[in-house]
Design a protein around this motif. Sequence first.
Motif, short mmCIF file in Angstrom:
data_model
loop_
_atom_site.label_atom_id
_atom_site.label_comp_id
_atom_site.label_asym_id
_atom_site.label_seq_id
_atom_site.Cartn_x
_atom_site.Cartn_y
_atom_site.Cartn_z
N ASP A 25 0.81 -1.23 0.00
CA ASP A 25 0.00 0.00 0.00
C ASP A 25 0.84 1.28 0.00
OD1 ASP A 25 1.01 -0.02 2.53
OD2 ASP A 25 -0.93 0.03 3.55
N ASP A 66 -2.27 3.61 -3.44
CA ASP A 66 -3.56 2.92 -3.43
C ASP A 66 -3.50 1.55 -4.14
OD1 ASP A 66 -6.14 2.17 -3.43
OD2 ASP A 66 -6.90 3.86 -4.62
N THR A 111 -5.79 -0.38 -4.85
CA THR A 111 -6.90 -0.63 -5.79
C THR A 111 -6.47 -0.26 -7.22
OG1 THR A 111 -7.94 1.51 -5.42
CG2 THR A 111 -8.73 -0.31 -4.06
N GLN A 135 -4.67 -3.35 -8.37
CA GLN A 135 -5.64 -4.39 -8.70
C GLN A 135 -6.34 -4.05 -10.02
OE1 GLN A 135 -6.01 -7.30 -6.69
NE2 GLN A 135 -7.00 -7.92 -8.60
#
Length: 321
Positions: free
Chosen positions: A39, A42, A44, A47
């Motif tokens: 982290d 971010d 995300t 991903q």
Amino acid sequence: MEKPRTILVTGGAGFIGSHVARRLGELGHTVIIVDNLNDYYDPTLKQARLDTLLADTPHIFYQVDIADEATMRNVFESHKIDQICHQAAQAGVRYAAQAPLVYEHSNMRGTLVLLELAREFVVENIVMASSSSVYGDAAHYPVKETDITDQPISLYAATKRATELMAHSYHHLYNLPITCLRYFTVYGPWGRPDMAFFSFTKAALEGKPIDVFGQGKLSRDFTYIDDIVEGIVRALEVRPPWAILNLGRGKAEPLMSMIECVERAAGKTLTKNFVDMQPGDVRETWADISQARKLLGWEPKVNLDEGIPKFVEWYRECYGI
Ligand SMILES: NC(=O)c1ccc[n+]([C@@H]2O[C@H](COP(=O)([O-])OP(=O)(O)OC[C@H]3O[C@@H](n4cnc5c(N)ncnc54)[C@H](O)[C@@H]3O)[C@@H](O)[C@H]2O)c1
């Protein structure tokens, strides 16, 4: 046409690694990705690179820390890895002052684990990411691969140089073909949120002010992601026994020119706070790319005024602006 290989891409959920993984998949190679999805920024976005950028690229993904030798060994035992494209690292010059041990862990131990496994499982060659930061505050520009690199001014730079030195020892002792590529400020779609082109675009589209470091007097050799990917793929194919190569656009652009490109592409004028340089930052980067031209037949093509609008367009689409 290259015979299809099984290629391990470390850091394949990262900015550069995900683009390379996609290209290697398009070329018909089997792509194995390892990334710990940490982290630092971010996760995300990491991903989303796997889910969206790599949606049409067949790949096998392992969420693994490259410094975890036992789990990495399982990856090598499960697949006959032909080549390694090593992009995983703790990047960022400024964060190195806050979390030095993360740099030691991911960049030094992580790279050493890979070199050991590459030797043991006898891979064909390794192409690994290094950085323009190894040149520190250079005495002259453009910098050449033979210039001094033993005066790093950030711990990040010190660890990247250390990975080159470890790589050379493995090349020498075990005849492992290795190419270390020194990237110069890479930018483009799916880029890193901690980098200026990203945060300036975000600020422009949100109507927020920006801090311009070095009182706006810094300059950088900005390199578009597609050009970097082309250089990496060529290095994987050419397989020099040993090489350290600069991959840059080959031009030093004032930071203010990059900001103007962002403003034009975003259609907004940024409010700028001019502040001093941050510790660890260099005044200028500018690559002499004659070696990469010669050895890889590589020629970067994309200028800032073409590349930045592509990034801003991606940013608007990705964040629904
Ligand atoms: N982007 C640039 O301008 C630039 C410039 C010079 C060098 N580099 C180098 O290029 C490489 C790729 O950089 P990037 O910009 O794509 O950064 P990035 O942070 O987007 O990608 C690195 C990826 O490695 C992963 N990672 C980090 N430590 C790991 C570990 N211990 N185990 C497994 N995965 C780990 C991260 O989760 C991330 O997805 C790095 O080696 C970086 O040092 C980048």
